[in-house]
Design an enzyme around this catalytic site. Structure first.
Site, PDB file in Angstrom:
ATOM      1  N   LYS A   1      -7.529   7.776 -18.724  1.00 53.46           N
ATOM      2  CA  LYS A   1      -8.806   7.718 -20.319  1.00 53.46           C
ATOM      3  C   LYS A   1      -7.461   8.509 -20.861  1.00 53.46           C
ATOM      4  O   LYS A   1      -6.831   7.059 -22.144  1.00 53.46           O
ATOM      5  CB  LYS A   1      -9.147   9.891 -20.283  1.00 53.46           C
ATOM      6  CG  LYS A   1     -10.094   9.882 -19.112  1.00 53.46           C
ATOM      7  CD  LYS A   1     -11.204   9.382 -19.796  1.00 53.46           C
ATOM      8  CE  LYS A   1     -12.577   9.693 -18.165  1.00 53.46           C
ATOM      9  NZ  LYS A   1     -12.182   9.456 -16.783  1.00 53.46           N
TER      10      LYS A   1
ATOM     11  N   ARG B   1       1.025  -1.398  -0.332  1.00 58.16           N
ATOM     12  CA  ARG B   1      -0.191  -0.300  -0.161  1.00 58.16           C
ATOM     13  C   ARG B   1       1.096   1.009  -0.241  1.00 58.16           C
ATOM     14  O   ARG B   1       0.667   2.137  -0.166  1.00 58.16           O
ATOM     15  CB  ARG B   1      -0.941   0.244   1.540  1.00 58.16           C
ATOM     16  CG  ARG B   1      -1.792   1.101   1.058  1.00 58.16           C
ATOM     17  CD  ARG B   1      -2.753   1.058   2.549  1.00 58.16           C
ATOM     18  NE  ARG B   1      -2.356   2.188   3.374  1.00 58.16           N
ATOM     19  CZ  ARG B   1      -1.557   1.203   4.632  1.00 58.16           C
ATOM     20  NH1 ARG B   1      -1.912   0.041   4.729  1.00 58.16           N
ATOM     21  NH2 ARG B   1      -0.973   1.973   5.769  1.00 58.16           N
TER      22      ARG B   1
ATOM     23  N   ASP C   1      -6.802  20.257 -13.258  1.00 64.89           N
ATOM     24  CA  ASP C   1      -7.494  19.006 -14.467  1.00 64.89           C
ATOM     25  C   ASP C   1      -6.915  19.194 -16.434  1.00 64.89           C
ATOM     26  O   ASP C   1      -7.739  19.535 -16.876  1.00 64.89           O
ATOM     27  CB  ASP C   1      -8.496  18.972 -14.037  1.00 64.89           C
ATOM     28  CG  ASP C   1      -9.296  17.191 -14.591  1.00 64.89           C
ATOM     29  OD1 ASP C   1      -8.544  16.887 -15.198  1.00 64.89           O
ATOM     30  OD2 ASP C   1     -10.519  16.793 -14.436  1.00 64.89           O
TER      31      ASP C   1
ATOM     32  N   TYR D   1     -15.989  18.706 -15.212  1.00 63.16           N
ATOM     33  CA  TYR D   1     -16.724  17.048 -15.115  1.00 63.16           C
ATOM     34  C   TYR D   1     -18.076  16.585 -13.475  1.00 63.16           C
ATOM     35  O   TYR D   1     -17.503  17.228 -12.623  1.00 63.16           O
ATOM     36  CB  TYR D   1     -15.780  16.101 -14.838  1.00 63.16           C
ATOM     37  CG  TYR D   1     -15.994  14.559 -14.769  1.00 63.16           C
ATOM     38  CD1 TYR D   1     -17.056  13.812 -15.033  1.00 63.16           C
ATOM     39  CD2 TYR D   1     -15.523  13.790 -13.101  1.00 63.16           C
ATOM     40  CE1 TYR D   1     -17.252  12.964 -14.559  1.00 63.16           C
ATOM     41  CE2 TYR D   1     -15.753  12.205 -12.716  1.00 63.16           C
ATOM     42  CZ  TYR D   1     -16.701  11.729 -13.974  1.00 63.16           C
ATOM     43  OH  TYR D   1     -16.913  10.783 -12.903  1.00 63.16           O
TER      44      TYR D   1
END
Length: 379
Positions: free
Chosen positions: A195, A46, A170, A98
């Site tokens: 994306k 982790r 972003d 978004y």
């Protein structure tokens, strides 16, 4: 190192154990220690994983940042960014963004008394009237989703710096191939790496890239403490996808240019939103801060109804009706009922997101087939 070389070599070395050219998938949850606290830099997966470390080094190089921090999704990355704020802090964000970002800002962090002002950033100086002592973050999304507005990153970041406010951009729609916000003054860059970075619609991933190593350490702490980390196979898939980023995005840009011009002349199309048009209000800024105009095109119909849009979405063959974007295949979506359904209708209409608005993510297929597909769908 030029960009086309960076995507393949930056931060990546052959595996020291075997000489493997491709970074191995280190599918392990823990690591052997020679004695308590004495190890080879890895204790628990982790906290750190060699596959993820290679990806983070690669992403930092692509965005010209100091450090990159990877997460299980783009929203997990945004969530970590917002966790650096405190109750009472305020955010200034673009009003066209978004739907998942809007939902996170309002429905989740709004509950913790973190207020967001959603404003147009077409005129950067308008931001000044919203800045106060509580303003701690300016959130920029450019090109915006889905209206493809362009925000002057350099101008907004200059205002933020004058007031000691952190900026985060972003960069999902553009990808580092088209623009590098840190070079324009941004403090942090966010990617839904699902994306364009991944590019093959087979992985969900997110990343933050920091200009400053000190702030990156704060985000590394949150990454480990909250645990929203990607698995090693996801990191491997992203490393694989990035190797062709420049080739894929350029082909998508070329295809989008042709499709935008086709739609502009179609009798059933009302408005076409594409920053490559000289008539686009942000064209000059896009030309200055981007290397091309991107692979996204949005358009509205003269018959401004959901039913008209649904007929088009249900009639395509090569454009698949689906959420997401940035893959090798072309996608068609209806933001009002899909990606932006979490934004109230009255707020959507304020930015021009009408019921007939259709968003295209242009892939790398043969352009003649894509144009023919849209022609018959609109017909």
């Amino acid at each position: 190192m030029k960009f086309g070389t960076k995507v393949i070599h930056a931060g990546i070395k052959p595996d020291p154990a075997t000489g493997a050219i491709m970074t191995p998938i280190y599918q392990t949850s823990t690591y052997a220690q020679e004695s308590p606290g004495k190890h080879k830099g890895f204790e628990y997966a982790r906290t750190k994983n060699p596959t993820r470390s290679a990806l983070e080094a690669n992403l930092a190089a692509l965005e010209n940042g100091a450090k990159a921090i990877c997460f299980g999704s783009g929203l997990a990355a945004i969530n970590a960014m917002l966790q650096t704020l405190n109750p009472g802090d305020e955010i200034i964000a673009t009003n066209d963004l978004y739907g998942g970002t809007y939902r996170l800002f309002t429905k989740i962090f709004g509950r913790f008394n973190i207020k967001t002002h959603f404003i147009s950033m077409d005129q950067p100086n308008d931001i000044e009237s919203y800045i106060n002592e509580q303003t701690k973050l300016i959130w920029i999304e450019t090109p915006t989703n889905p209206m493809l507005n362009i925000i002057d990153i350099e101008a907004v970041c200059a205002i933020a710096q004058q007031h000691g406010i952190r900026t985060c951009v972003d960069n999902t729609f553009a990808s580092p191939y088209l623009q590098t916000p840190i070079d324009l003054g941004a403090d942090v860059v966010m990617h839904s790496a699902t994306k364009y970075l991944g590019g093959h619609s087979d992985v969900v991933h997110g990343a933050l890239v920091c200009k400053d190593e000190t702030f990156a350490q704060e985000l590394f702490f949150l990454q480990n403490a909250a645990g929203a980390v990607p698995g090693p196979q996801d990191c491997f898939l992203l490393l694989r996808g990035i190797k062709t980023l420049h080739l894929r995005v350029q082909r998508a840009c070329d295809n989008a240019r042709t499709i935008a011009n086709f739609l502009k002349e179609h009798p059933k199309v009302d408005q076409v939103y594409y920053p490559g048009f000289e008539s686009h209000k942000g064209h000059a800024i896009a030309k200055r801060q981007m290397r091309d105009f991107g692979g996204m095109v949005s358009f509205s119909l003269k018959e401004d109804t959901f039913e008209a849009a649904a007929r088009v979405l249900g009639s395509t063959h090569y454009f698949t009706c689906a959420e997401s974007l940035g893959g090798v295949e072309s996608l068609i979506g209806h933001p009002a009922s899909m990606t932006h359904a979490s934004i109230p209708r009255e707020e959507r209409l304020k930015v021009g997101l009408t019921d007939s608005l259709i968003r295209l993510s242009i892939g790398i297929e043969d352009i003649d087939d894509l144009v023919t597909d849209l022609k018959q769908a609109l017909g």
